[in-house]
Design a protein around this motif. Sequence first.
Motif, PDB file in Angstrom:
ATOM      1  N   GLY A  44     -69.269   2.922  34.864  1.00 17.88           N
ATOM      2  CA  GLY A  44     -68.811   2.076  33.768  1.00 17.88           C
ATOM      3  C   GLY A  44     -67.983   2.861  32.772  1.00 17.88           C
ATOM      4  N   MET A  45     -68.480   4.037  32.409  1.00 16.11           N
ATOM      5  CA  MET A  45     -67.740   4.905  31.484  1.00 16.11           C
ATOM      6  C   MET A  45     -66.367   5.243  32.044  1.00 16.11           C
ATOM      7  SD  MET A  45     -69.559   5.778  28.821  1.00 16.11           S
ATOM      8  CE  MET A  45     -71.099   6.369  28.185  1.00 16.11           C
ATOM      9  N   LEU A  46     -66.376   5.618  33.322  1.00 16.29           N
ATOM     10  CA  LEU A  46     -65.121   6.008  33.962  1.00 16.29           C
ATOM     11  C   LEU A  46     -64.156   4.830  33.966  1.00 16.29           C
ATOM     12  CD1 LEU A  46     -63.841   8.393  35.528  1.00 16.29           C
ATOM     13  CD2 LEU A  46     -64.543   7.243  37.610  1.00 16.29           C
ATOM     14  N   ALA A  47     -64.667   3.650  34.335  1.00 17.35           N
ATOM     15  CA  ALA A  47     -63.816   2.468  34.375  1.00 17.35           C
ATOM     16  C   ALA A  47     -63.275   2.164  32.981  1.00 17.35           C
ATOM     17  CB  ALA A  47     -64.600   1.275  34.913  1.00 17.35           C
ATOM     18  N   PHE A  48     -64.134   2.305  31.971  1.00 21.79           N
ATOM     19  CA  PHE A  48     -63.706   2.047  30.601  1.00 21.79           C
ATOM     20  C   PHE A  48     -62.590   3.016  30.201  1.00 21.79           C
ATOM     21  CE2 PHE A  48     -64.118   3.030  26.055  1.00 21.79           C
ATOM     22  CZ  PHE A  48     -63.827   1.783  25.533  1.00 21.79           C
ATOM     23  N   LEU A  49     -62.810   4.282  30.516  1.00 15.06           N
ATOM     24  CA  LEU A  49     -61.823   5.309  30.163  1.00 15.06           C
ATOM     25  C   LEU A  49     -60.493   5.039  30.854  1.00 15.06           C
ATOM     26  CD1 LEU A  49     -61.542   8.167  28.782  1.00 15.06           C
ATOM     27  CD2 LEU A  49     -61.935   9.093  31.051  1.00 15.06           C
ATOM     28  N   LEU A  50     -60.569   4.881  32.187  1.00 11.90           N
ATOM     29  CA  LEU A  50     -59.335   4.643  32.937  1.00 11.90           C
ATOM     30  C   LEU A  50     -58.692   3.333  32.499  1.00 11.90           C
ATOM     31  CD1 LEU A  50     -60.247   5.816  36.534  1.00 11.90           C
ATOM     32  CD2 LEU A  50     -58.876   6.973  34.823  1.00 11.90           C
ATOM     33  N   GLY A  51     -59.535   2.311  32.285  1.00  9.10           N
ATOM     34  CA  GLY A  51     -59.021   1.010  31.876  1.00  9.10           C
ATOM     35  C   GLY A  51     -58.264   1.106  30.569  1.00  9.10           C
ATOM     36  N   SER A  52     -58.860   1.800  29.604  1.00 12.52           N
ATOM     37  CA  SER A  52     -58.187   1.868  28.307  1.00 12.52           C
ATOM     38  C   SER A  52     -56.891   2.662  28.408  1.00 12.52           C
ATOM     39  CB  SER A  52     -59.122   2.480  27.264  1.00 12.52           C
ATOM     40  OG  SER A  52     -59.300   3.843  27.517  1.00 12.52           O
ATOM     41  N   ILE A  53     -56.898   3.701  29.253  1.00  5.84           N
ATOM     42  CA  ILE A  53     -55.657   4.478  29.412  1.00  5.84           C
ATOM     43  C   ILE A  53     -54.577   3.614  30.061  1.00  5.84           C
ATOM     44  CG2 ILE A  53     -54.624   6.395  30.680  1.00  5.84           C
ATOM     45  CD1 ILE A  53     -57.233   7.928  30.235  1.00  5.84           C
TER      46      ILE A  53
END
Lengths: 434, 288
Positions: A44-53
Motif C-alpha cells: 500500500g505504501m509503495l502504491a501510494f508513493l508511486l501513485g503520487s509520483i
Amino acid sequence: MTDFIADRAATRKPDFSNAHLRKRYRAEARFKLYGIAAIVAALGMLAFLLGSIVMTGSSAFTQTEIALDVTLDRAQIDPNGTLDPEVLAKGNYRKIVRDAIRAQFPDVSGRRDLRELYRLVSTGSDFTLRQIVETDPGLIDTTQTIWFKSSADIDQLNKGAIPRDVVESDRRVSDAQIGWFDKLSADDRTRRSFNTTFFTSGDSREPEQAGVLGAVVGTTLTLVVTLILSFPIGVMSAVYLEEFAPKNRWTDLIEVNINNLAAVPSIVFGLLGLAVFLNFFELPRSAPLVGGLVLALMTLPTVIIAGRAALQSVPPSIREAALGVGASPLQTVSHHVLPLAMPGILTGTIIGMARALGETAPLLMIGMVAFIVDIPRSFTDAATVLPVQVFLWADAPERAFVERTSAAIMVLLAFLILMNLAAVLLRRKLERRW
Amino acid sequence: MTEAFHVENNPQPVEESVSGMSEAVEAGMPEVDAAHAPTKVKADNVDVFYAEKQALFDVSLDVPENQVTALIGPSGCGKSTFLRCINRMNDTIPICRVTGDITIDDQDIYDPAIDVVQLRARVGMVFQKPNPFPKSIYENVAYGPRIHGMAQGKADIDVLVESSLQRAGLWNEVKDRLSESGTSLSGGQQQRLCIARAIAVNPDVILMDEPCSALDPIATARIEELMDELRQNYTIVIVTHSMQQAARVSQRTAFFHLGYLVESGATEMIFTNPEDKRTQDYITGRFG
C-alpha cells in the motif's frame, strides 16, 4: 531414584485435547494474518508513493503549445540574401515572434500589456524559430503557422495547476493573459503535445526548456566509471581475501575495516573526494570522472562483502574436486569457484550500483550540484546526475518544476529498473551455462 | 582361519567378508602377493598437527603398487588425515602441519622442489560425497586432461573422455547424454563420474575417501567391482568405515586408532589373525 523419575515421566502424556489444538490453530492463523497485513501495508505504501509520483509527474510529459502565423521577413533575417549561416544565426527572430503574437491581438498596446502578451510563449521561441530557418532557409519570405511552446506559467494554467478562481495578485498569470489564452484556445491555436524537450535537453532556468537528458547522460557516465572501478577491484579483493590470503591478524583487520567502510555515511566519501581528487589531484570539478571515483569508493565495500559472501557459499567440495584433479589454485578459482559465485557477486554489485545511482550527498561535495545546461560529452565535462537534478528542481520556486521533479523521479526509477533488469538477464544467462 | 571371526554378537560381517574374498579369488584376480609387490607410496614417521593438536602419531606405512590398501578405524582416528597427506590436500588447511617423509616412487612429495599441482595430477582423489563439477558430463571428464595439456585437439579429448568413462563403467549409461549436467546423474553414477574424472589424467595412485558411504548397496557393489578392475593399472588407497568393504576390495589393510597406526598387513591376516588386541576388538565390533 532414576526409576522413580522415569515412572513419573511416563505418566505425562502430550495434551491431545481439542482446546490445545484450537489454541495452536488460532496462533497459526494469527501469525499468517500478521504476515499478510505487513505485506499489504508495505504494498500500500509503495502504491501510494508511486501513485503520487505518477499523478504529479505524468503531466510533465506533455507541453502546451501555441500556434502563431509567423512572417519570416527577409529584412529581419538575411537582408542581403546571402544565406550565410552566420548571418542566419544573427537574425532578429525575437521581433518576428513578437510581431506574430501582436498580429493575433492587434488591439493590445502599452508597454506592460505588451510584455505580458509576449510572455504567453516561451522565451526560447526565438531559438525554435532560428532552428527552423537554419534547417530550411527556403522558408524566408513566407508566412508559416508554427507551434511554439507556451511559457511555463501558461502551460500550468492550461494543465489546471494554476487556479483561475483566486485573486489576480495571488497567481502568476494575469486576468489579461487568461483572456488571451482562452481566445487562442477558442481559435484552436493551442494544443498539448508530447514534451520531447524534457528528454532531449539539459537543465534550464525556464521550466518549459528544461530536460533530464543532461542528468541521464551524467548519471550514465558516472555509473560507468563506478562500475569499471568497483567491479573488478571489488571482485579481485573478494577473491584474494577469500581464496588466497592467509587468515591472520592483518586480514582480520582488513575485514573489519571493509565492514566498517560499508557503514560510513556517504557524505564522508564526498569530503574525501573533495580533499583527494579535487584539491590534491586537481581533477576537474563537477566531472562524472570524479563523481564515479567517489561512488566507486562508496560501492567497493558493498561489492567486496557481497563477493566474499558469494564465494563462501560455493561448496568446498567443488574446490576439493578441482584441486584433486590437479588444478592450480588460480585455475580452481577462475574455472570453478568464481563462475559459481558470479550470480551472487552480480547481485551484490547491482545493489551497490543502485545505491550509487540514488546517491546525492557525496556528489554535492564535489560540485556536481552545479547548474549545468550543456549535455556532458566526456568524463571530464561538467555534469549533474539524476538524483541531484531531482534535488535541484525540488528546490526551484517555479510551479512547473513540481511536475518535472516527479517526472525526473520517474526517469530515475526507470533507470533503476532497467539496470536491475539487465542484471537479472545477465544472471540468468550465467546460470544457464551449467 | 575363521576363528577370530566367531563372535556371537556379530557373525554377519564374518561371512560376508570371507565370501567376498573368496569370490575375488575365484574371479581370477591377479595373485595377491603383498610381500613381493613393489612399494608405491611409503610413509615414514609421519606426524600431522592441526595447530597444537596432534592428529597422527609416527605413522609408517608402505602402500604396494597395483593393490588396494584399505585404511580402517573408528571415526576421528586419522585415516582420512593420512590419506590427504598422500596428495598434500592438507596443504589447503592453513593450520595443518605435516612432518616425516612420504615418498611416491622414492620421491619425497614434501620436497620443496615438488610442485603440488603436478603431484595432485599423479595422485587422483575421489571424495566421500560425489562432487562432480556443475558442468556437463563431458566437461567433467575433459577438465583434467585439458588443464594438464594431455590432448592436442577435440578428437584427443573425445578419446580420453570415452576411455575414462568406459574404465569407470559409466560409458554405456551416459554416452547419449554427455552434454547433460554431471549433477543430474544418480549418486552412484556421480561417484563413478568422479572416478572417471580422476583416472582421466592417468594418475599413478588413486585415493578414495569413503567413496561409497553416500551410496546404496547396489551402487556400492558397482564401485567395488570397479576398484578391483582399476587396481590392475593403479595403486588404490581407500578409507572405509565398512569392514566388509575393506575385506572385499583390499589386499592390504591398515588399522588406525586415535592417531596411531596400530597394525597393517595383508587383509587376510588383519581380519583373521590380528596381532593387536585393539584391532581384534575393532574388527569384531567391540568398539568403534
